[in-house]
Design a protein around this motif. Structure first.
Motif, PDB file in Angstrom:
ATOM      1  N   ALA A  34       7.575 -10.498  10.417  1.00  0.00           N
ATOM      2  CA  ALA A  34       6.227  -9.996  10.156  1.00  0.00           C
ATOM      3  C   ALA A  34       6.093  -9.626   8.681  1.00  0.00           C
ATOM      4  O   ALA A  34       7.071  -9.325   8.001  1.00  0.00           O
ATOM      5  CB  ALA A  34       5.931  -8.780  11.021  1.00  0.00           C
ATOM      6  N   SER A  35       4.863  -9.669   8.193  1.00  0.00           N
ATOM      7  CA  SER A  35       4.642  -9.431   6.770  1.00  0.00           C
ATOM      8  C   SER A  35       4.733  -7.957   6.393  1.00  0.00           C
ATOM      9  O   SER A  35       4.847  -7.628   5.225  1.00  0.00           O
ATOM     10  CB  SER A  35       3.257  -9.965   6.380  1.00  0.00           C
ATOM     11  N   GLY A  36       4.684  -7.076   7.361  1.00  0.00           N
ATOM     12  CA  GLY A  36       4.733  -5.660   7.062  1.00  0.00           C
ATOM     13  C   GLY A  36       3.345  -5.107   6.798  1.00  0.00           C
ATOM     14  O   GLY A  36       2.356  -5.829   6.725  1.00  0.00           O
ATOM     15  N   ALA A  37       3.264  -3.788   6.669  1.00  0.00           N
ATOM     16  CA  ALA A  37       1.974  -3.144   6.443  1.00  0.00           C
ATOM     17  C   ALA A  37       1.353  -3.632   5.142  1.00  0.00           C
ATOM     18  O   ALA A  37       2.037  -3.854   4.146  1.00  0.00           O
ATOM     19  CB  ALA A  37       2.156  -1.631   6.411  1.00  0.00           C
ATOM     20  N   VAL A  38       0.047  -3.803   5.154  1.00  0.00           N
ATOM     21  CA  VAL A  38      -0.710  -4.211   3.972  1.00  0.00           C
ATOM     22  C   VAL A  38      -1.282  -2.970   3.318  1.00  0.00           C
ATOM     23  O   VAL A  38      -1.909  -2.143   3.985  1.00  0.00           O
ATOM     24  CB  VAL A  38      -1.837  -5.183   4.364  1.00  0.00           C
ATOM     25  N   VAL A  39      -1.071  -2.825   2.026  1.00  0.00           N
ATOM     26  CA  VAL A  39      -1.466  -1.606   1.322  1.00  0.00           C
ATOM     27  C   VAL A  39      -2.482  -1.936   0.237  1.00  0.00           C
ATOM     28  O   VAL A  39      -2.228  -2.755  -0.637  1.00  0.00           O
ATOM     29  CB  VAL A  39      -0.243  -0.906   0.685  1.00  0.00           C
ATOM     30  N   ILE A  40      -3.658  -1.315   0.338  1.00  0.00           N
ATOM     31  CA  ILE A  40      -4.628  -1.319  -0.751  1.00  0.00           C
ATOM     32  C   ILE A  40      -4.591   0.070  -1.351  1.00  0.00           C
ATOM     33  O   ILE A  40      -4.836   1.066  -0.665  1.00  0.00           O
ATOM     34  CB  ILE A  40      -6.051  -1.623  -0.240  1.00  0.00           C
ATOM     35  N   THR A  41      -4.271   0.166  -2.641  1.00  0.00           N
ATOM     36  CA  THR A  41      -4.057   1.486  -3.234  1.00  0.00           C
ATOM     37  C   THR A  41      -4.816   1.620  -4.537  1.00  0.00           C
ATOM     38  O   THR A  41      -5.168   0.616  -5.174  1.00  0.00           O
ATOM     39  CB  THR A  41      -2.550   1.720  -3.481  1.00  0.00           C
ATOM     40  N   ASP A  42      -5.085   2.843  -4.903  1.00  0.00           N
ATOM     41  CA  ASP A  42      -5.682   3.112  -6.202  1.00  0.00           C
ATOM     42  C   ASP A  42      -4.591   3.025  -7.258  1.00  0.00           C
ATOM     43  O   ASP A  42      -3.399   3.017  -6.965  1.00  0.00           O
ATOM     44  CB  ASP A  42      -6.332   4.502  -6.197  1.00  0.00           C
ATOM     45  N   ASP A  94      -7.291   7.027  -2.098  1.00  0.00           N
ATOM     46  CA  ASP A  94      -5.972   6.722  -2.642  1.00  0.00           C
ATOM     47  C   ASP A  94      -5.305   5.507  -2.008  1.00  0.00           C
ATOM     48  O   ASP A  94      -4.560   4.796  -2.670  1.00  0.00           O
ATOM     49  CB  ASP A  94      -5.060   7.942  -2.497  1.00  0.00           C
ATOM     50  N   PHE A  95      -5.537   5.288  -0.715  1.00  0.00           N
ATOM     51  CA  PHE A  95      -4.900   4.132  -0.098  1.00  0.00           C
ATOM     52  C   PHE A  95      -5.550   3.786   1.236  1.00  0.00           C
ATOM     53  O   PHE A  95      -6.093   4.652   1.923  1.00  0.00           O
ATOM     54  CB  PHE A  95      -3.390   4.355   0.100  1.00  0.00           C
ATOM     55  N   VAL A  96      -5.500   2.505   1.555  1.00  0.00           N
ATOM     56  CA  VAL A  96      -5.821   1.991   2.883  1.00  0.00           C
ATOM     57  C   VAL A  96      -4.647   1.124   3.294  1.00  0.00           C
ATOM     58  O   VAL A  96      -4.247   0.217   2.564  1.00  0.00           O
ATOM     59  CB  VAL A  96      -7.123   1.175   2.900  1.00  0.00           C
ATOM     60  N   ILE A  97      -4.059   1.415   4.439  1.00  0.00           N
ATOM     61  CA  ILE A  97      -2.887   0.691   4.920  1.00  0.00           C
ATOM     62  C   ILE A  97      -3.224   0.054   6.261  1.00  0.00           C
ATOM     63  O   ILE A  97      -3.659   0.741   7.186  1.00  0.00           O
ATOM     64  CB  ILE A  97      -1.670   1.624   5.054  1.00  0.00           C
ATOM     65  N   SER A  98      -3.055  -1.238   6.338  1.00  0.00           N
ATOM     66  CA  SER A  98      -3.313  -1.978   7.574  1.00  0.00           C
ATOM     67  C   SER A  98      -1.981  -2.323   8.219  1.00  0.00           C
ATOM     68  O   SER A  98      -1.146  -3.005   7.612  1.00  0.00           O
ATOM     69  CB  SER A  98      -4.107  -3.255   7.278  1.00  0.00           C
ATOM     70  N   LEU A  99      -1.760  -1.850   9.437  1.00  0.00           N
ATOM     71  CA  LEU A  99      -0.495  -2.065  10.126  1.00  0.00           C
ATOM     72  C   LEU A  99      -0.463  -3.439  10.793  1.00  0.00           C
ATOM     73  O   LEU A  99      -1.494  -3.962  11.217  1.00  0.00           O
ATOM     74  CB  LEU A  99      -0.278  -0.978  11.187  1.00  0.00           C
ATOM     75  N   ASP A 100       0.734  -3.988  10.896  1.00  0.00           N
ATOM     76  CA  ASP A 100       0.921  -5.243  11.600  1.00  0.00           C
ATOM     77  C   ASP A 100       0.625  -5.092  13.086  1.00  0.00           C
ATOM     78  O   ASP A 100       0.798  -4.005  13.663  1.00  0.00           O
ATOM     79  CB  ASP A 100       2.374  -5.721  11.466  1.00  0.00           C
ATOM     80  N   ARG A 101       0.212  -6.181  13.706  1.00  0.00           N
ATOM     81  CA  ARG A 101       0.144  -6.211  15.170  1.00  0.00           C
ATOM     82  C   ARG A 101       1.570  -6.098  15.693  1.00  0.00           C
ATOM     83  O   ARG A 101       2.434  -6.897  15.343  1.00  0.00           O
ATOM     84  CB  ARG A 101      -0.495  -7.512  15.622  1.00  0.00           C
ATOM     85  N   PRO A 102       1.850  -5.118  16.547  1.00  0.00           N
ATOM     86  CA  PRO A 102       3.232  -4.918  17.008  1.00  0.00           C
ATOM     87  C   PRO A 102       3.698  -6.025  17.949  1.00  0.00           C
ATOM     88  O   PRO A 102       2.894  -6.681  18.629  1.00  0.00           O
ATOM     89  CB  PRO A 102       3.166  -3.570  17.749  1.00  0.00           C
ATOM     90  N   GLU A 103       4.984  -6.211  17.993  1.00  0.00           N
ATOM     91  CA  GLU A 103       5.589  -7.155  18.929  1.00  0.00           C
ATOM     92  C   GLU A 103       5.333  -6.679  20.359  1.00  0.00           C
ATOM     93  O   GLU A 103       5.464  -5.501  20.676  1.00  0.00           O
ATOM     94  CB  GLU A 103       7.098  -7.235  18.667  1.00  0.00           C
ATOM     95  N   ASP A 127      -7.439  -9.756   7.218  1.00  0.00           N
ATOM     96  CA  ASP A 127      -6.997 -10.890   6.407  1.00  0.00           C
ATOM     97  C   ASP A 127      -7.365 -10.699   4.946  1.00  0.00           C
ATOM     98  O   ASP A 127      -6.586 -11.024   4.040  1.00  0.00           O
ATOM     99  CB  ASP A 127      -7.618 -12.189   6.923  1.00  0.00           C
ATOM    100  N   GLN A 128      -8.564 -10.177   4.695  1.00  0.00           N
ATOM    101  CA  GLN A 128      -8.971  -9.965   3.317  1.00  0.00           C
ATOM    102  C   GLN A 128      -8.170  -8.837   2.677  1.00  0.00           C
ATOM    103  O   GLN A 128      -7.804  -8.933   1.499  1.00  0.00           O
ATOM    104  CB  GLN A 128     -10.467  -9.670   3.263  1.00  0.00           C
ATOM    105  N   LEU A 129      -7.884  -7.787   3.429  1.00  0.00           N
ATOM    106  CA  LEU A 129      -7.009  -6.748   2.883  1.00  0.00           C
ATOM    107  C   LEU A 129      -5.669  -7.347   2.476  1.00  0.00           C
ATOM    108  O   LEU A 129      -5.132  -7.041   1.403  1.00  0.00           O
ATOM    109  CB  LEU A 129      -6.785  -5.647   3.916  1.00  0.00           C
ATOM    110  N   ARG A 130      -5.131  -8.195   3.349  1.00  0.00           N
ATOM    111  CA  ARG A 130      -3.850  -8.833   3.052  1.00  0.00           C
ATOM    112  C   ARG A 130      -3.959  -9.710   1.803  1.00  0.00           C
ATOM    113  O   ARG A 130      -3.069  -9.748   0.956  1.00  0.00           O
ATOM    114  CB  ARG A 130      -3.418  -9.653   4.261  1.00  0.00           C
ATOM    115  N   LEU A 131      -5.077 -10.416   1.685  1.00  0.00           N
ATOM    116  CA  LEU A 131      -5.283 -11.315   0.560  1.00  0.00           C
ATOM    117  C   LEU A 131      -5.378 -10.548  -0.754  1.00  0.00           C
ATOM    118  O   LEU A 131      -4.808 -10.941  -1.777  1.00  0.00           O
ATOM    119  CB  LEU A 131      -6.566 -12.118   0.802  1.00  0.00           C
TER     120      LEU A 131
END
Length: 973
Positions: free
Chosen positions: A113-121, A429-438, A701-705
């Motif tokens: 998995a790609s791991g959590a996606v982080v959008i941060t300041d 300060d941040f938005v973190i998108s978690l992966d879909r769990p197994e 997807d856009q957060l990840r991008l």
């Protein structure tokens, strides 16, 4: 000590000395062997391989290896985590032979998995280093071991470790002299383990020095109590709950202490530290709320909120004080009167509030917390906050070192908060998108999103919809057949669960087995539903032979085919005869002493006989309710859902998706009975769920991008996220209107990505204008049809199409002059294609006009070219289409522009080029109308990227708001 135990002990000791990273295993084992009492086991790799090869999945040594490898897989470093290169470097450091590596790859594979996606300041301080985490880890280690003891996969625990670190490291350093309030948002999935994440965050934050943790739950007591128990059980621990006393001594009063008769505590499932942590060199957690008691005014007991200092001449946040002071934990529901008690007590304490590192965790943060007062007043500096939002803002004002983290599965309301309001809870300060769990069942398990399998070829084996979803027709007063079928399925699946317990899973594996019925939030409707269900139950005859024929047909025609395809190793009865003996047992377990299978959960004391207590009881019931079951509260064992509620906001609808979640050993039995209105213009609930799930996945997807840094700086900051929110169904808004704000997206860049807008005009003159403007595109098509391919399972199918080519400049001339019902929808895409830097990287476009879409419609001739087949699509309320294109056409388009590699389609391979885009044309008609809609989709070349590699550009609508991307929108009427 046996050889097996000795080998396990030596490996534990060896790994224990590798906290800084992997090193030579043979040398580490040899070092600890010198101190090992008694005979030594064979420490060679051959013996290790023999042990791991034959190990049961629950073998302690195998779990130890999986756990340790997973930690190193997820750890930060120069080599990207969860990659072949990272695992190879670990093996190199351990000095393992090739054959051992191959075995470990099979028995302990790394999570890809790609791991959590982080959008941060910009400018956050990375204070939470590996050294800090390693030196202060008591509560995290205890929590981590608790999860492993509950048979969490080590890979899942390692992923949780990494994702919680991503959150904690973006908080302020609790020991820093200069206070700073970080505010962030963590986006999970509905019923996907968000509680596990914020429990881990709390554990690490407490270890690091945060001494006050306030967990805000939803607005109902059932959720607050459920969250309190979970934290007590997995984080706080028995010693902290009972202040070091023995709960089994018989001297403690039930009225004064929680869980004395709790089955899980009596069975040893609550965390134990071994002694009070303060007696082990650490610090304790003091609870200020209890399982059945929300926060109470402390009055004379105010000292419970006072913080002790080892050195009274230095501030509390100094390390010498923090790591000797007890932490305070309170789990509080979002109720104004309750929260005001906490605010009042904090105002009276003697401890300097500015010295207290505090953490506010807001579960279901889009509910109640968001300010919904009239934004028009803000321009006049008259911010009037709603009650809960105002109290949260007051807490943040009282505690300068407080950090705020919102948790939600439906983030739209949170990202629409005004970022210019410094006192509010916008995640600046941040938005973190978690992966879909197994192992999680989500939208892809109930919808055939972008499936390439033709409808005629879909079966329960290759279609999620056919496997798990059953339609509920519009209600009629005298027709309860759909509800009867759902209840039959509930009883039948309960019998299969009992069968599985007797065939390998063991007794009490399925402690809970539930069905959800939800049609309204109105309590009088729940009363009627309960009476209806009780009537159906009495007539069903489950305890006699009357139901056998009906259930046999249901098993043969529905359950068995689905289980055969999706049981994933769970036991499947060979025939209905194998489960027939369990039908009566299941029915008796479902009904109560009065013969009723129903539990009403809605807060109406007249009809809510009892709560569904998943902590203390075995719950085999049909739950009828509304809001109390719609937010955060976990319905354990949910197998059958019957859902017909209409709502106009996407976040409310998504939160009702209680059928999402983990369904270990019974995912094949899960059924969703959902309202359908295929012929209506809106209100088809199944379609609505698919639409909002697509919107949500596009948001993720856009957060990840955009998470990729450009020259060390973020492409977007949290303040710029709202324009990324999409809306497929016009009648289904992302969130309530009084939570929404607007931003203007100037340019969106989509190299290699599918772009399809749907705001086509409806006026005949404008539609004719668009058809006329498309003349250069249509005339570019070759007269002969060809075929393009798309994959279906293990083969390629083909669709006919006319193909042409048009240069970039003439296509821009066409696109510039198109008319739209909502021009702002396509304007950012056009700005991207017109950008001189981008235009210089695009030579031409392959034009594809797919054929044979709707054989029942007459083809058309356009600009002398034809016949062209026509697509039939219906507009939704508001005038927008949902989606015109077909998923089967995307493979060729993505191959042509360079996004995908070849699938074996020679035509697409021959058309591919590095500076070439793809335009797909879909002449479209609405049913019973004669006006042609010139619909299209486009995919720009994957190489059409600017020098700055940025993918979005923003502009504020209101220049008086400076650089802010969001301005106020009208409040709901």
């Amino acid at each position: 000590m046996t050889d097996e135990l000795a080998l396990l002990a030596l490996h534990r000791a060896a790994f224990g000395g590798m906290s800084a990273g992997p090193r030579n295993l043979a040398k580490a084992l040899a070092y600890h062997a010198d101190e090992h009492p008694g005979p030594l086991p064979d420490l060679g790799e051959t013996a290790l391989r023999r042990r791991l090869h034959h190990a049961h999945p629950d073998d302690a040594l195998l779990i130890l290896w999986r756990d340790r490898l997973s930690r190193w897989d997820f750890a930060d470093g120069d080599i990207p985590p969860n990659t072949d290169a990272r695992r190879a470097s670990t093996y190199d450091a351990l000095g393992l032979e090739r054959v051992t590596r191959d075995l470990l790859d099979r028995r302990a594979p790394f999570a890809r998995a790609s791991g959590a996606v982080v959008i941060t300041d910009e400018g956050w301080d990375p204070w939470y280093t590996e050294e800090v985490a390693r030196h202060h880890s008591h509560y995290w280690d205890a929590y981590r071991n608790t999860l492993l003891g509950k048979r969490w996969a080590p890979e899942a625990v390692a992923a949780l470790d990494r994702n919680t670190t991503r959150v904690v490291e973006r908080l302020a350093d609790p020991t820093c002299e200069q206070p700073y309030q970080a505010k962030g948002l963590v986006v999970g999935y509905v019923q996907s383990g968000k509680t596990a994440n914020f429990t881990g965050v709390a554990a690490k934050a407490i270890d690091a020095g945060y001494r006050m943790v306030i967990v805000l739950t939803g607005t109902i007591e059932a959720l607050r109590a459920q969250t309190q128990r979970r934290l007590d059980m997995e984080l706080v621990g028995v010693e902290n709950i009972y202040y070091g006393q023995d709960p089994d001594s018989g001297t403690l009063a039930f009225r004064d202490y929680d869980y004395l008769d709790d089955r899980d505590r009596l069975d040893g499932r609550f965390l134990r530290h071994g002694a009070l942590p303060s007696r082990l060199g650490g610090f304790d957690i003091v609870r200020l709320t209890r399982h059945q008691d929300d926060y109470q005014a402390l009055r004379q007991g105010l000292s419970a909120l006072e913080f002790e200092k080892a050195d009274r001449f230095t501030p509390l946040y100094a390390p010498e004080n923090l790591h000797r002071s007890s932490a305070r934990l309170m789990v509080v529901k979002k109720n104004a009167s309750v929260l005001k008690k906490l605010v009042k007590d904090l105002a009276r304490i003697k401890t300097e509030r500015g010295e207290i590192p505090a953490l506010i965790i807001d579960d279901e943060s889009d509910q109640a917390s968001v300010n919904t007062s009239d934004p028009k007043k803000w321009a006049q500096d008259q911010v009037q906050r709603t009650a809960i939002n105002g109290i949260i803002s007051e807490l943040l004002g009282m505690l300068p070192r407080a950090q705020y983290i919102g948790y939600t599965a439906t983030p739209f309301a949170n990202v629409f908060i005004d970022p210019a309001d410094s006192e509010d809870i916008f995640p600046k300060d941040f938005v973190i998108s978690l992966d879909r769990p197994e192992g999680y069942m989500g939208v892809a398990d109930f919808h055939d999103i972008d499936s390439t399998i033709p409808s005629a070829e879909r079966t329960v084996a290759n279609s999620a919809g056919l496997a798990h979803v059953r339609s509920v027709r519009p209600a009629h007063d005298d027709d309860d057949s759909d509800l009867r079928a759902a209840i039959d399925m509930f009883v039948l699946t309960g019998a299969i669960k009992l069968f599985r317990e007797d065939h390998g899973l063991g007794a009490d594996h399925f402690r809970h087995h539930t069905m959800l019925v939800h049609e309204s939030v109105r309590t009088h409707v729940h009363r009627d539903q309960a009476e209806l269900i009780n009537g159906i139950w009495r007539r069903a005859g489950y305890l006699g032979a009357g139901a056998q024929k009906r259930l046999r047909a249901l098993y043969d025609e529905d359950v068995y085919p689905v289980s055969e395809a999706h049981a994933a190793g769970a036991s499947i009865p060979d025939s209905f005869a194998d489960i027939a003996p369990y039908i009566g047992i299941a029915a008796m377990r479902i009904e109560d002493s009065n013969g009723s299978p129903v539990v009403v959960v809605n807060g109406d004391k007249e009809i809510e006989q009892r709560a569904a207590d998943f902590d203390r009881d075995k719950v085999w019931r049909i739950l009828v309710g509304g809001a109390k079951l719609s937010r955060g509260f976990t319905i354990e064992g949910l197998t059958v859902s019957y859902y017909r509620r209409k709502t106009l906001t996407a976040d409310t609808l998504m939160q009702m998706g209680r059928w999402f979640g983990f369904r270990k050993n019974y995912r094949d039995l899960v059924r969703l009975y959902i309202g359908r209105d295929e012929g209506g213009r809106n209100g088809d609930l199944y379609e609505a769920f698919e639409a909002i799930c697509r919107d949500e996945e596009e948001f993720r997807d856009q957060l990840r991008l955009y998470a990729e840094l450009v020259d060390g700086a973020p492409q977007v900051t949290p303040a710029q996220i709202p324009p990324l929110v999409t809306q497929r169904l016009p009648w289904l808004k992302p969130t309530a209107r009084n939570k929404m704000f607007n931003a203007e997206l100037v340019e969106t860049r989509s190299p290699g990505r599918w772009v399809e807008r749907s705001a086509y005009p409806s006026k005949p003159a404008e539609l004719r204008h668009n058809v006329e403007r498309f003349e250069p595109v249509i005339r570019s098509l070759a007269a002969e049809r060809t075929e393009l391919a798309y994959p279906v399972e293990d083969r390629l199918l083909r669709f006919p199409a006319y193909i042409g080519r048009i240069a970039h400049a003439p296509l821009l001339s066409v696109l510039r002059e198109l008319r739209w019902a909502e021009p702002a929808q396509f304007r950012p895409d056009l700005a991207y294609l017109e950008n001189p830097e981008i235009a210089a990287k695009i030579d031409d476009w392959v034009v594809i006009a797919p054929q044979l879409q709707s054989p029942n419609l007459d083809p058309v001739t356009l600009h002398g070219f034809g016949p062209l087949d026509v697509v039939s699509r219906r507009r939704r309320e508001g005038g927008l289409f949902d989606q015109v294109s077909f998923g089967t056409h995307r493979f060729a388009a993505r191959r042509i522009v360079g996004t995908d590699t070849s699938i074996g389609d020679r035509v697409a391979d021959g058309l591919a080029g590095p500076r070439r885009g793809c335009l797909l044309v879909y002449p479209t008609m609405e049913p019973e109308k004669n006006d042609l809609v010139m619909a299209f989709a486009l995919v720009p070349p994957v190489t059409a990227v600017g020098r700055d590699r940025r993918l979005v550009a923003f502009r504020a609508k209101d220049s008086s708001r400076g650089a802010a991307a969001i301005v106020a929108a009208p409040a709901a009427v």
